[in-house]
Enzyme design. Structure first.
Site, short mmCIF file in Angstrom:
data_model
loop_
_atom_site.label_atom_id
_atom_site.label_comp_id
_atom_site.label_asym_id
_atom_site.label_seq_id
_atom_site.Cartn_x
_atom_site.Cartn_y
_atom_site.Cartn_z
N LEU A 12 0.74 -1.44 -0.14
CA LEU A 12 0.04 -0.34 -0.17
C LEU A 12 0.69 1.59 0.03
O LEU A 12 0.48 2.58 0.40
CB LEU A 12 -0.87 0.10 1.14
CG LEU A 12 -1.88 -1.23 1.15
CD1 LEU A 12 -3.29 -1.35 2.50
CD2 LEU A 12 -2.66 -1.05 0.09
N ASP A 23 4.92 4.12 -6.51
CA ASP A 23 4.34 4.64 -5.26
C ASP A 23 4.98 5.99 -4.80
O ASP A 23 4.02 7.31 -4.03
CB ASP A 23 5.44 4.38 -3.91
CG ASP A 23 4.43 2.24 -3.79
OD1 ASP A 23 4.15 2.51 -5.53
OD2 ASP A 23 5.04 1.85 -3.51
O1 PMV Z 1 3.23 -4.65 -3.05
P1 PMV Z 1 4.39 -3.49 -3.83
O2 PMV Z 1 3.87 -2.12 -3.33
O3 PMV Z 1 6.11 -3.45 -3.49
O4 PMV Z 1 4.40 -3.48 -5.39
C1 PMV Z 1 4.65 -3.87 -6.22
C2 PMV Z 1 4.63 -4.23 -7.92
C3 PMV Z 1 5.42 -4.50 -8.76
O5 PMV Z 1 4.46 -4.50 -10.29
C4 PMV Z 1 5.19 -6.06 -8.21
C5 PMV Z 1 6.48 -3.43 -8.53
C6 PMV Z 1 7.02 -2.26 -8.98
O6 PMV Z 1 7.37 -1.57 -8.71
O7 PMV Z 1 5.80 -1.44 -9.54
#
Ligand code: PMV
Length: 345
Positions: free
Chosen positions: A114, A171
């Site tokens: 998240l 993010d």
């Molecule tokens: O779970 P999270 O928020 O670290 O998301 C990772 C998502 C991936 O596509 C697997 C990696 C990325 O950096 O986008």
């Protein structure tokens, strides 16, 4: 005098894992935030406390040393705080003997897909940059409009790269600006999507067994072993994201839900599902969610359930056995507040 900065977390709606291989993704900021409060200390020490994680310690910016006082296994988050404070100190040209008391309040679980680390990084950077500005000039008043968001987003992404070794800008962009984004296929172009609705979601959370890096590696091994098979899954994910982009702009609830369910099947095929995540996903659908899927890297972590109707039923069902909470799209990015009251602008 104290400064508080609040930055939202995020959820990936479509395209996780595929985005690692140059495919598009769609993600939104959510109304669960990291709130970072900074107060001046009489001495030159920097003390950080995250009461929700029962974590506290002293940070030494120069030598990049963390001295833990209390810890229940979440010490990693302090690395993001340390790097953010260091960056803000260099940028703010402040004396290193200025001590700070920092309190972090997290409205979301950490390591759950998240975006908690990005939210903490963006909020810490914003609070510290503001704190240093006020240290240098006690008379100035600072409001959200004064925030240099492009600079904050870029520093925060650099810090995520330094701490994690790799990070997409999803993010940190969402924590800084809020709203929703489409990350284009070349992965470097972030296009803001003007969504004028709340996107009602329920998050279900379970602790993660593996971290994001390990899950990316796991998918890579599969891709190396079965390139043709995995490449066609990634191509399908791309088609899903492209179709979902149109559905989101048209607010087509049915198509969005169906695409989430198809996307979930493909994430399962990549091997990032777990029995617990699957259990939550099917419970949510049975209770009336139009779609539900893993959000983020999987392997534990979070699911999203899209609930334009039956929100309460889905929440009740998930919350019986798991951590579950409602979220919606958060239009605003990082915000800053100053107190005492006369400093509010
Ligand atoms: O779970 P999270 O928020 O670290 O998301 C990772 C998502 C991936 O596509 C697997 C990696 C990325 O950096 O986008």
């Amino acid at each position: 005098m104290q400064v508080t900065a609040s930055a939202p977390g995020k959820t990936i709606l479509f395209g996780e894992h595929a985005v690692v291989y140059g495919k598009p993704a769609i993600a939104v900021a959510i109304n669960r935030k990291a709130n970072v409060k900074i107060q001046k200390r009489a001495d030159s020490k920097i003390f950080v406390e995250i009461p929700g994680l029962k974590l506290s310690g002293y940070l030494e910016l120069e030598k990049e040393v963390i001295k833990i006082e209390k810890d229940q296994g979440n010490i990693g988050i302090l690395n993001y705080i340390l790097k953010s404070l260091k960056k803000a100190q260099i940028e703010g040209e402040t004396e290193s003997e200025n001590g700070m008391e920092i309190t972090v309040d997290l409205e979301m679980p950490i390591s759950g897909g998240l975006g908690s680390s990005a939210a903490v990084t963006v909020a810490t950077l914003t609070a510290a940059l503001t704190h240093h500005k006020l240290e240098n000039d006690h008379q100035i008043k600072i409001s959200d409009q004064d925030l240099e968001r492009d600079k904050i987003a870029s520093y925060a992404h650099q810090i995520e790269m330094e701490v994690q070794g790799a990070a997409s800008p999803i993010d940190t962009t969402l924590s800084t600006y809020g709203g929703s984004i489409y990350l284009s296929a070349d992965a470097n172009k972030i296009i803001r999507m003007p969504l004028d609705w709340d996107l009602p979601l329920i998050i279900g959370f379970t602790p993660r067994q593996m971290n994001t890096g390990e899950l990316i590696e796991y998918v890579k091994i599969k891709k190396d072993r079965y390139p043709a098979v995995i490449n066609s899954i990634l191509d399908s994910m791309e088609q899903i994201t492209e179709t979902a982009r149109e559905a989101l702009l048209l607010k087509d609830e049915k198509i969005l839900g169906e695409l989430m369910n198809i996307n979930q099947g493909l994430l399962d095929a990549l091997g990032v599902n777990t029995p617990e995540l699957s259990n939550m996903i099917y419970k949510a659908r049975k209770a009336g969610a139009l779609g539900s899927k893993i959000t983020g890297a999987g392997g534990g972590g979070s699911i999203i359930a899209y609930c334009p109707q039956n929100r309460d039923e889905v929440l009740l069902k998930l919350a019986k056995k798991h951590t579950a909470f409602p979220v919606q799209l958060c239009g605003e990015g990082v915000q800053v507040k100053l107190s005492p009251k006369e400093r509010f602008t």
